[in-house]
Every structure is written in C-alpha cells, then in structure tokens.
Motif scaffolding. Structure first.
Motif, short mmCIF file in Angstrom:
data_model
loop_
_atom_site.label_atom_id
_atom_site.label_comp_id
_atom_site.label_asym_id
_atom_site.label_seq_id
_atom_site.Cartn_x
_atom_site.Cartn_y
_atom_site.Cartn_z
N ASP A 234 0.84 -1.20 0.00
CA ASP A 234 0.00 0.00 0.00
C ASP A 234 0.87 1.25 0.00
N TYR A 235 1.94 1.23 0.82
CA TYR A 235 2.82 2.39 0.87
C TYR A 235 3.49 2.63 -0.48
N GLU A 236 4.03 1.56 -1.07
CA GLU A 236 4.75 1.73 -2.33
C GLU A 236 3.83 2.08 -3.49
N THR A 237 2.57 1.68 -3.40
CA THR A 237 1.62 2.00 -4.46
C THR A 237 1.09 3.43 -4.35
N ASN A 238 0.81 3.86 -3.12
CA ASN A 238 0.10 5.13 -2.94
C ASN A 238 0.96 6.29 -2.44
N TRP A 239 2.01 6.03 -1.66
CA TRP A 239 2.70 7.12 -0.98
C TRP A 239 4.17 7.27 -1.30
N LYS A 240 4.80 6.28 -1.87
CA LYS A 240 6.25 6.31 -2.08
C LYS A 240 6.65 7.50 -2.95
N GLY A 241 7.63 8.28 -2.45
CA GLY A 241 8.14 9.43 -3.19
C GLY A 241 7.27 10.67 -3.11
N LYS A 242 6.20 10.62 -2.32
CA LYS A 242 5.29 11.76 -2.21
C LYS A 242 5.45 12.44 -0.85
N PRO A 243 5.15 13.74 -0.78
CA PRO A 243 5.18 14.41 0.53
C PRO A 243 4.06 13.89 1.42
N LEU A 244 4.40 13.62 2.68
CA LEU A 244 3.42 13.08 3.62
C LEU A 244 3.19 14.07 4.77
N GLU A 245 1.96 14.11 5.22
CA GLU A 245 1.61 14.91 6.39
C GLU A 245 1.55 13.96 7.58
N ILE A 246 2.44 14.18 8.53
CA ILE A 246 2.57 13.24 9.64
C ILE A 246 2.33 13.96 10.96
N ILE A 247 1.47 13.37 11.77
CA ILE A 247 1.21 13.85 13.13
C ILE A 247 1.80 12.81 14.07
N TYR A 248 2.67 13.26 14.99
CA TYR A 248 3.38 12.29 15.83
C TYR A 248 3.57 12.83 17.25
N LEU A 249 3.92 11.93 18.16
CA LEU A 249 4.15 12.29 19.56
C LEU A 249 5.53 12.91 19.72
N PRO A 250 5.68 13.91 20.59
CA PRO A 250 6.92 14.69 20.65
C PRO A 250 8.15 13.95 21.18
N ASN A 251 7.99 13.01 22.09
CA ASN A 251 9.15 12.35 22.70
C ASN A 251 9.49 11.01 22.05
N SER A 252 8.49 10.15 21.92
CA SER A 252 8.73 8.82 21.36
C SER A 252 8.75 8.81 19.84
N HIS A 253 8.21 9.87 19.22
CA HIS A 253 8.12 9.97 17.76
C HIS A 253 7.26 8.85 17.16
N PHE A 254 6.27 8.40 17.93
CA PHE A 254 5.29 7.46 17.40
C PHE A 254 4.26 8.23 16.59
N ALA A 255 3.96 7.73 15.39
CA ALA A 255 3.00 8.42 14.53
C ALA A 255 1.57 8.21 15.03
N VAL A 256 0.79 9.28 15.02
CA VAL A 256 -0.64 9.20 15.33
C VAL A 256 -1.43 9.06 14.04
N SER A 257 -0.96 9.74 12.99
CA SER A 257 -1.59 9.59 11.67
C SER A 257 -0.59 9.94 10.58
N VAL A 258 -0.75 9.29 9.44
CA VAL A 258 0.07 9.55 8.25
C VAL A 258 -0.86 9.57 7.04
N LYS A 259 -0.73 10.64 6.26
CA LYS A 259 -1.54 10.71 5.04
C LYS A 259 -0.79 11.54 3.99
N GLU A 260 -1.21 11.40 2.75
CA GLU A 260 -0.58 12.17 1.68
C GLU A 260 -0.90 13.64 1.84
N TYR A 261 0.11 14.48 1.68
CA TYR A 261 -0.10 15.93 1.80
C TYR A 261 -0.70 16.48 0.52
N VAL A 262 -1.81 17.19 0.67
CA VAL A 262 -2.48 17.83 -0.45
C VAL A 262 -2.52 19.32 -0.19
N GLU A 263 -1.96 20.11 -1.08
CA GLU A 263 -1.93 21.58 -0.88
C GLU A 263 -3.32 22.18 -1.10
#
Length: 200
Positions: A171-200
């Motif tokens: 899924d990642y290589e088909t839809n997101w590879k090489g594209k800018p991603l919008e990532i929301i993550y926790l400040p200390n552990s850097h665990f992602a809360v959400s990842v999606k393709e960035y759309v301007e």
C-alpha cells in the motif's frame, strides 16, 4: 601416615562424585538462567495483557515495549550465564556478543517505553507535533509471515515509528512512495498518530 593421606584423598573424591557431571561454573550459569526465567514470565504476561487494552494507545504500546525489553534482557542474561558454563573460548565469545546485542536491544525497548510514558499527557491533550516531508528512507518488518508492514519512516532530522498504524508495504509503495506526507506524531517517542498524503 601415608594411609591417612590416601584415605583423605579417597574421601574427597567420593564427595565430588555426589554430583556427577557437575563442573565449575554450572552453578553460576544456573543462577543466571533462573534470573532470566523470572524476567521472562512477567514479560509474556504483560504482552498478553496488552492485547486487551488496545484502545488505550499509550498504555498498550508501553506494555508492548516493556514486554519486548523483558524478553530481550532475558536472553541477554541467559547468554551471559552460558559464558560461565561453556568451556571453549570461541563459544564464550559468541555468547558475549549475543548477550551484548540482546541487552542493547532490551535497553532500546525500555527507553521507548519511558518516552511513551512522557508522551502520555501530550496524547491525552492532543498536543502533537506535525511535519510535511518526503521520507528519505523506510524500514519494513522482516517478511517472515504475512504481508510486511511499514515500521519506520526516515527523514533528515528524525525517524518516525509508524508500525502501530499497520501500513502494509504494497500500500505504501503503491500510494505514498516518493510523495510528501503529512505526519502527526508524539513529541518524545516519535510514534505516529496519523500519516496521510499531503495535499496543498
């Protein structure tokens, strides 16, 4: 006098023969193995309990990390004990190397659990970090079973842990590879809360 010395020598030999096959270092190795077992059992229990609290994200991930730390440290202690039981130097060196690796992995998992604990308040208050960037590297889980999942997204300044989001490699290589991603993550552990393709 000679008879008495011979008698004492035979007596010592009889005492040693009470433990057939016992060698110097076996007792130390047994102690290490016992400590490893004491650590292993709670780790498995903790790992099992974590499945029942998946809705509590931080606690669930903390328990998973602690369980992994416990198992790794268990093996590290076990191989340390084997150093005292193995007689040849090559075997000892192999055990030392494996022990150092496993203890290092255990420390890494324990540190992850500590960072997740620091993120607990931030997660509850929705105080997340956000970034938009194209990953410069990725890490997948070993494809030993099923479809490999995406484990980490690597950027120039930090690495984001995304394993909990269950993003499959195809899924990642088909839809997101090489594209800018919008990532929301926790400040200390850097665990992602959400990842999606960035759309301007």
């Amino acid at each position: 006098m000679v008879f008495k010395q011979a008698y004492k020598t035979n007596k010592k030999k009889k005492r040693r023969s009470l433990w057939p096959g016992y060698q110097k270092g076996d007792g130390v190795m047994a102690v290490f193995m016992l400590i490893a077992l004491i650590i292993l059992l709670p780790s498995f229990i903790m790992w099992g309990v974590s499945f029942f609290i998946e809705e509590h994200f931080i606690v669930h991930e903390m328990m998973n990390a602690l369980a992994a730390a416990g198992v790794s440290i268990c093996f590290g202690i076990g191989f340390t004990g084997m150093v005292f039981g193995i007689k040849n130097w090559f075997g000892k060196m192999i055990c030392v190397v494996i022990s150092v690796i496993m203890l290092g992995i255990g420390y890494s998992f324990a540190e992850t659990s500590s960072l997740l604990y620091k993120d607990k308040v931030a997660y509850e208050n929705n105080e997340f970090e956000e970034m938009v960037a194209v990953p410069i590297g990725v890490e997948y889980e070993p494809p030993d079973y099923g479809l490999p999942k995406l484990m980490k997204l690597e950027f120039e300044e930090l690495t984001i842990d995304v394993y909990n989001l269950e993003i499959f490699r195809r899924d990642y290589e088909t839809n997101w590879k090489g594209k800018p991603l919008e990532i929301i993550y926790l400040p200390n552990s850097h665990f992602a809360v959400s990842v999606k393709e960035y759309v301007e």
